[in-house]
Write a protein that holds these residues in place. Structure first.
Motif, PDB file in Angstrom:
ATOM      1  N   UNK A 651       0.802  -1.201   0.000  1.00  0.00           N
ATOM      2  CA  UNK A 651       0.000   0.000   0.000  1.00  0.00           C
ATOM      3  C   UNK A 651       0.832   1.247   0.000  1.00  0.00           C
ATOM      4  N   UNK A 652       0.219   2.338   0.333  1.00  0.00           N
ATOM      5  CA  UNK A 652       0.884   3.636   0.372  1.00  0.00           C
ATOM      6  C   UNK A 652       0.318   4.464   1.506  1.00  0.00           C
ATOM      7  N   UNK A 653       1.152   5.402   1.969  1.00  0.00           N
ATOM      8  CA  UNK A 653       0.761   6.255   3.081  1.00  0.00           C
ATOM      9  C   UNK A 653       1.142   7.693   2.765  1.00  0.00           C
ATOM     10  N   UNK A 654       0.281   8.601   3.131  1.00  0.00           N
ATOM     11  CA  UNK A 654       0.571  10.030   3.018  1.00  0.00           C
ATOM     12  C   UNK A 654       0.655  10.602   4.418  1.00  0.00           C
ATOM     13  N   UNK A 655       1.810  11.217   4.742  1.00  0.00           N
ATOM     14  CA  UNK A 655       2.011  11.850   6.043  1.00  0.00           C
ATOM     15  C   UNK A 655       1.975  13.365   5.872  1.00  0.00           C
ATOM     16  N   UNK A 656       1.537  14.029   6.894  1.00  0.00           N
ATOM     17  CA  UNK A 656       1.528  15.487   6.896  1.00  0.00           C
ATOM     18  C   UNK A 656       1.974  15.980   8.254  1.00  0.00           C
ATOM     19  N   UNK A 657       2.436  17.247   8.292  1.00  0.00           N
ATOM     20  CA  UNK A 657       2.806  17.871   9.550  1.00  0.00           C
ATOM     21  C   UNK A 657       2.491  19.352   9.468  1.00  0.00           C
ATOM     22  N   UNK A 658       2.093  19.888  10.620  1.00  0.00           N
ATOM     23  CA  UNK A 658       1.738  21.296  10.681  1.00  0.00           C
ATOM     24  C   UNK A 658       1.781  21.741  12.123  1.00  0.00           C
ATOM     25  N   UNK A 659       1.495  23.025  12.344  1.00  0.00           N
ATOM     26  CA  UNK A 659       1.384  23.594  13.684  1.00  0.00           C
ATOM     27  C   UNK A 659      -0.045  24.062  13.887  1.00  0.00           C
ATOM     28  N   UNK A 666       1.107  16.061  13.651  1.00  0.00           N
ATOM     29  CA  UNK A 666       1.332  15.257  12.457  1.00  0.00           C
ATOM     30  C   UNK A 666       0.132  14.356  12.234  1.00  0.00           C
ATOM     31  N   UNK A 667      -0.045  13.930  11.017  1.00  0.00           N
ATOM     32  CA  UNK A 667      -1.142  13.027  10.694  1.00  0.00           C
ATOM     33  C   UNK A 667      -0.794  12.172   9.502  1.00  0.00           C
ATOM     34  N   UNK A 668      -1.598  11.161   9.278  1.00  0.00           N
ATOM     35  CA  UNK A 668      -1.368  10.302   8.120  1.00  0.00           C
ATOM     36  C   UNK A 668      -2.669   9.633   7.719  1.00  0.00           C
ATOM     37  N   UNK A 669      -2.713   9.216   6.480  1.00  0.00           N
ATOM     38  CA  UNK A 669      -3.742   8.305   5.983  1.00  0.00           C
ATOM     39  C   UNK A 669      -3.020   7.205   5.214  1.00  0.00           C
ATOM     40  N   UNK A 670      -3.554   5.990   5.297  1.00  0.00           N
ATOM     41  CA  UNK A 670      -2.878   4.851   4.687  1.00  0.00           C
ATOM     42  C   UNK A 670      -3.918   3.911   4.095  1.00  0.00           C
ATOM     43  N   UNK A 671      -3.635   3.375   2.949  1.00  0.00           N
ATOM     44  CA  UNK A 671      -4.475   2.359   2.317  1.00  0.00           C
ATOM     45  C   UNK A 671      -3.570   1.247   1.811  1.00  0.00           C
ATOM     46  N   UNK A 672      -4.032  -0.002   2.006  1.00  0.00           N
ATOM     47  CA  UNK A 672      -3.208  -1.132   1.581  1.00  0.00           C
ATOM     48  C   UNK A 672      -4.103  -2.289   1.159  1.00  0.00           C
ATOM     49  N   UNK A 711      -5.820   5.830   9.655  1.00  0.00           N
ATOM     50  CA  UNK A 711      -5.576   7.270   9.753  1.00  0.00           C
ATOM     51  C   UNK A 711      -5.215   7.581  11.189  1.00  0.00           C
ATOM     52  N   UNK A 712      -4.399   8.650  11.365  1.00  0.00           N
ATOM     53  CA  UNK A 712      -4.003   8.987  12.724  1.00  0.00           C
ATOM     54  C   UNK A 712      -3.581  10.440  12.847  1.00  0.00           C
ATOM     55  N   UNK A 713      -3.632  10.945  14.071  1.00  0.00           N
ATOM     56  CA  UNK A 713      -3.162  12.280  14.429  1.00  0.00           C
ATOM     57  C   UNK A 713      -2.310  12.179  15.674  1.00  0.00           C
ATOM     58  N   UNK A 714      -1.231  12.982  15.714  1.00  0.00           N
ATOM     59  CA  UNK A 714      -0.353  13.024  16.871  1.00  0.00           C
ATOM     60  C   UNK A 714      -0.070  14.485  17.208  1.00  0.00           C
ATOM     61  N   UNK A 715      -0.056  14.751  18.495  1.00  0.00           N
ATOM     62  CA  UNK A 715       0.247  16.111  18.961  1.00  0.00           C
ATOM     63  C   UNK A 715       1.376  16.041  19.974  1.00  0.00           C
ATOM     64  N   UNK A 716       2.416  16.867  19.751  1.00  0.00           N
ATOM     65  CA  UNK A 716       3.534  16.932  20.679  1.00  0.00           C
ATOM     66  C   UNK A 716       3.260  18.070  21.646  1.00  0.00           C
ATOM     67  N   UNK A 717       2.748  17.691  22.832  1.00  0.00           N
ATOM     68  CA  UNK A 717       2.322  18.699  23.789  1.00  0.00           C
ATOM     69  C   UNK A 717       3.498  19.437  24.398  1.00  0.00           C
ATOM     70  N   UNK A 718       4.644  18.763  24.491  1.00  0.00           N
ATOM     71  CA  UNK A 718       5.867  19.403  24.968  1.00  0.00           C
ATOM     72  C   UNK A 718       7.032  18.620  24.394  1.00  0.00           C
ATOM     73  N   UNK A 719       8.258  19.045  24.746  1.00  0.00           N
ATOM     74  CA  UNK A 719       9.417  18.311  24.252  1.00  0.00           C
ATOM     75  C   UNK A 719       9.438  16.885  24.758  1.00  0.00           C
ATOM     76  N   UNK A 720       8.756  16.614  25.864  1.00  0.00           N
ATOM     77  CA  UNK A 720       8.816  15.292  26.480  1.00  0.00           C
ATOM     78  C   UNK A 720       7.487  14.532  26.455  1.00  0.00           C
ATOM     79  N   UNK A 721       6.377  15.219  26.215  1.00  0.00           N
ATOM     80  CA  UNK A 721       5.060  14.584  26.338  1.00  0.00           C
ATOM     81  C   UNK A 721       4.329  14.690  25.001  1.00  0.00           C
ATOM     82  N   UNK A 722       3.781  13.537  24.545  1.00  0.00           N
ATOM     83  CA  UNK A 722       3.061  13.497  23.282  1.00  0.00           C
ATOM     84  C   UNK A 722       1.786  12.675  23.445  1.00  0.00           C
TER      85      UNK A 722
END
Length: 748
Positions: A651-659, A666-672, A711-722
């Motif tokens: 399959x393939x995955x598209x990743x993205x990142x933003x503020x 960051x986020x992604x969508x994937x299909x396989x 599909x997924x979303x991740x948030x880096x709340x601080x340098x140490x906590x996500x």
């Protein structure tokens, strides 16, 4: 008292001791009790319209018209010759003997409460009147008498003079538990039922001319029993020699009727033999039995016995002849063959199972496998009596019932293990969950938090110390719910699976571009079939190791896991009324290898093709089901199992990142496309109650090819906590699954 009437209308009780003389009559109309004790000589008769008249054969005179209640309190012997009419009750009390000799037409009941009531003349009691005899009291029949019906408790007595007959001729059912003695006979001549349960010693004939006579006691001293055409003889008692033109029906559903002498069943006779479970009606004959007429089998249900003959008649002196017709009212089931056979002394009924595969059970595959196993065991001499409820069904219902025996719910255990292991492997390898240590490039579901990694970048920029921690601890919750549709060709039902787990793990950087770690998880899984046919509850523990590295543009990662499932399984077999349970532990070893490469990046988006291989091997021990309800006719003894599930993914995955609000997201969508190589879902088992009935059944399996979405979303709340979340699903023609993961990560 001259011609006329003396009316006693008192509403209360009164006693008249004076002598009443003359040609007049007495009328009793008040609600109270009038007691006459004098030696009266009035000749005008007595009428009782209300209340109660108490007297004796010397105080009550003339014709008696009784439409209320009359009591003859007879302390000494006496005779009442007057005609008795009306619908009122007549009671005999006192220790003496009261003789009734008039022509009586009364329709009310007669109660013999004490002493003796003697009837003579042939019409002393109304032909439709109920006669009730108390314990210690006696009805003496001096000349043949007809009554409506006879009732009495143990200790009640009837005596019949030689050559005379007591006939019952009303349609009311009655029960007599006392003793009939004398040289006379008894005749049943109404459409109802008379039940005799005492031990009688009369020596005259017993004639069942109409209705039903049930003998639950003994009348062996009778000179013989004759049952007329249209009449019925039944019960579980003792008879003398018996000749039947009508019906003989032993027992009280069912039971044994004993003929102490000879039995003759004529051409017009009908023998009704009820069969219930392992017991059947039976006639025991101490002399000879002459057979003819019709034998009618009446199945009443229960766990019938195969191949062990039921004895319907046993004649110690030998049996001759056969039944001209054998028929069945009701059904033993479309899977049962009945056969009546004769020996020199016995009439035997044998029930034989038909081959289930000849009753339309040629499909689906599971039902055919079970049916073939049962047929094979029966052909080898196994007793299928425990499965009689199955054979007892209509032919159209047998395939479904046979399919219930397959135990397919147990094939849900490897499916639960594969689902849990797949999620655990994916969670361990999901380095993209916010805050997980990176191996210097995006992996499936792993978008970097900076733009340092992109197409064509061979070496990422040197990070600050806080950007590249050496260790990371993480925790995640993951679970899923889904279903796999049934397979009509196999005979496997739709299966629902759901699970929920908590996992913790530790990442460690082991070199430039390489990360390794360990993780454990605990949770629960559940699988179920519709209609209460089966349910699995599993406690799931998993442990695993994983690692990821980067070789040029290529990201490689792998994980291995161990799982233990403690399974509690309950399944129902409605056709046999069984609920069965089992508990056993299964283990699973799993592995996943995946690769991806970032081939294109633009405006914060990265495209990565990916490929993966995943396999889960599940071992389950042998086990034996236990009965929780309704017996163990359907219980299985299952053998050890080794089930493998393996698949490839492309399959393939598209990743993205933003503020967002200053928070790196960051986020992604994937299909396989997923292709299954192995989809083991079989069970080999034996029916415990039918040795030799071994078969292999198959449960539902995922389609060979399916589509995976995530599909997924991740948030880096601080340098140490996500914090990160994921949704993933598997879709195919027969499978619908939706899963999710939530993870908290702390790095240091």
């Amino acid at each position: 008292m001259q011609a006329g009437s003396l009316n006693f209308a008192q509403p209360t009780d009164v006693t008249v001791a004076n002598t009443i003389r003359g040609a007049g009559s007495i009328a009793k109309t008040g609600a109270g009790t009038l007691t006459l004790t004098g030696a009266n000589t009035y000749t005008g008769g007595t009428t009782v319209s209300q209340g109660t008249l108490v007297g004796n054969s010397t105080s009550i005179r003339g014709a008696l018209a009784n439409n209320a209640a009359v009591v003859f309190n007879q302390p000494t012997n006496g005779t009442f010759t007057g005609a008795i009419s009306g619908s009122g009750s007549l009671a005999k009390e006192g220790a003496g003997n009261l003789t009734l000799s008039g022509v009586n037409t009364s329709t009310g009941p007669t109660f013999v409460k004490a002493g003796t009531l003697t009837v003579t003349g042939g019409n002393a009691l109304g032909d439709n009147a109920l006669v009730v005899i108390a314990s210690g009291a006696t009805l003496a029949v001096a000349q043949s008498e007809t009554v409506g019906s006879l009732s009495g408790v143990a200790g009640a007595n009837v005596t019949i003079v030689g050559g005379q007959t007591l006939t019952t001729e009303d349609n009311s059912a009655s029960s007599f538990a006392g003793t009939i003695s004398g040289a006379g006979g008894v005749r049943q001549n109404f459409a109802g039922t008379t039940t005799m349960s005492g031990t009688s010693t009369y020596t005259g004939a017993t004639n069942v001319a109409n209705g039903t006579l049930v003998i639950n006691g003994s009348i062996t001293s009778s000179s013989g029993v004759t049952v007329a055409n249209g009449a019925t003889l039944g019960g579980s008692g003792q008879l003398p020699s018996t000749t039947v033109f009508g019906t003989i029906s032993p027992g009280n559903s069912p039971g044994i009727l004993t003929v102490n002498g000879n039995l003759t069943l004529n051409a017009s006779s009908l023998y009704i033999a009820e069969v219930q479970g392992a017991v059947a009606d039976r006639i025991n004959v101490t002399g000879t039995a002459s057979l003819a007429g019709t034998l009618r089998l009446v199945p009443l249900g229960g766990a019938y016995s195969f191949n062990s003959p039921y004895t319907l008649l046993a004649a110690a002196g030998g049996a001759s002849g056969t039944f001209g017709t054998v028929d069945t009212t009701g059904s033993f089931g479309d899977g049962v063959t009945t056969a009546v056979s004769y020996t020199g002394n016995n009439v035997l009924l044998t029930l034989t199972p038909k081959k289930i595969t000849t009753l339309g059970v040629t499909a689906p595959a599971n039902a055919f496998a079970v049916a073939s196993a049962i047929d094979g065991a029966v052909a080898s001499g196994a007793d299928a009596s425990s499965l009689f409820a199955l054979y007892n069904l209509p032919a159209a219902a047998i395939p479904t019932a046979v399919n219930q025996l397959s135990g397919e719910i147990h094939t849900g255990v490897p499916a639960l293990a594969a689902r849990a292991a797949g999620q655990f492997l994916g969670t361990m390898l999901d380095g993209g969950l916010a805050g997980r240590l990176q191996n210097a490039g995006p992996a499936p579901g792993a978008a970097a938090f900076s733009g340092r990694v992109s197409k064509g970048s061979d070496v990422p920029a040197q990070p600050r110390l806080l950007d590249e921690p050496r260790f990371s601890l993480w925790g995640a919750a993951f679970g899923s719910a889904g279903r796999t549709d049934g397979d009509a060709a196999i005979g496997a039902a739709k299966r629902n699976l759901d699970d929920a787990h908590l996992a913790v793990g530790a990442d460690m950087r082991i070199g430039a571009g390489s990360v390794a770690g360990v993780a454990v998880s605990g949770g629960k899984g559940r699988a179920s079939l519709p209609g209460g046919l089966g349910r699995i509850e599993s406690d799931v523990f998993q442990a695993g190791v994983y690692g990821a590295t980067r070789i040029g543009m290529l990201n490689l990662s792998a994980a291995g896991g161990y799982a233990r499932l403690d399974n509690d399984v309950v399944r129902s077999v409605p056709a046999l009324g069984n609920t069965l349970t089992s508990s056993y532990a299964s283990t699973a070893w799993s592995g996943r290898l995946q690769a991806n490469a970032a081939v294109a990046s633009w405006n914060g988006f990265t495209l990565s093709p990916l490929a993966a291989l995943q396999a889960v091997h599940v071992r389950s021990p042998a086990f034996v089901e236990q009965a929780a309800l309704g017996g163990n006719a359907a219980a299985l003894a299952a053998g050890k199992r080794n089930d493998m599930t393996s698949r490839a993914e492309l399959g393939a995955q598209i990743d993205m990142q933003t503020l967002l609000g200053g928070v790196p997201v960051t986020g992604f969508v994937r299909a396989a496309w997923a292709h299954y190589f192995e989809r083991d879902a079989s069970l080999t088992a034996n029916l415990v109650a039918l040795p030799g009935a071994s078969f292999t059944a198959t449960g539902v399996r995922p389609d060979r090819n399916g589509v995976l979405f995530a599909a997924g979303l991740d948030a880096k709340l601080s340098e140490r906590v996500s914090l990160g979340v994921r949704l993933d699903s598997e879709l195919s023609a027969n499978t619908r699954t939706l899963g999710g993961t939530a993870q908290l990560k702390v790095s240091f």
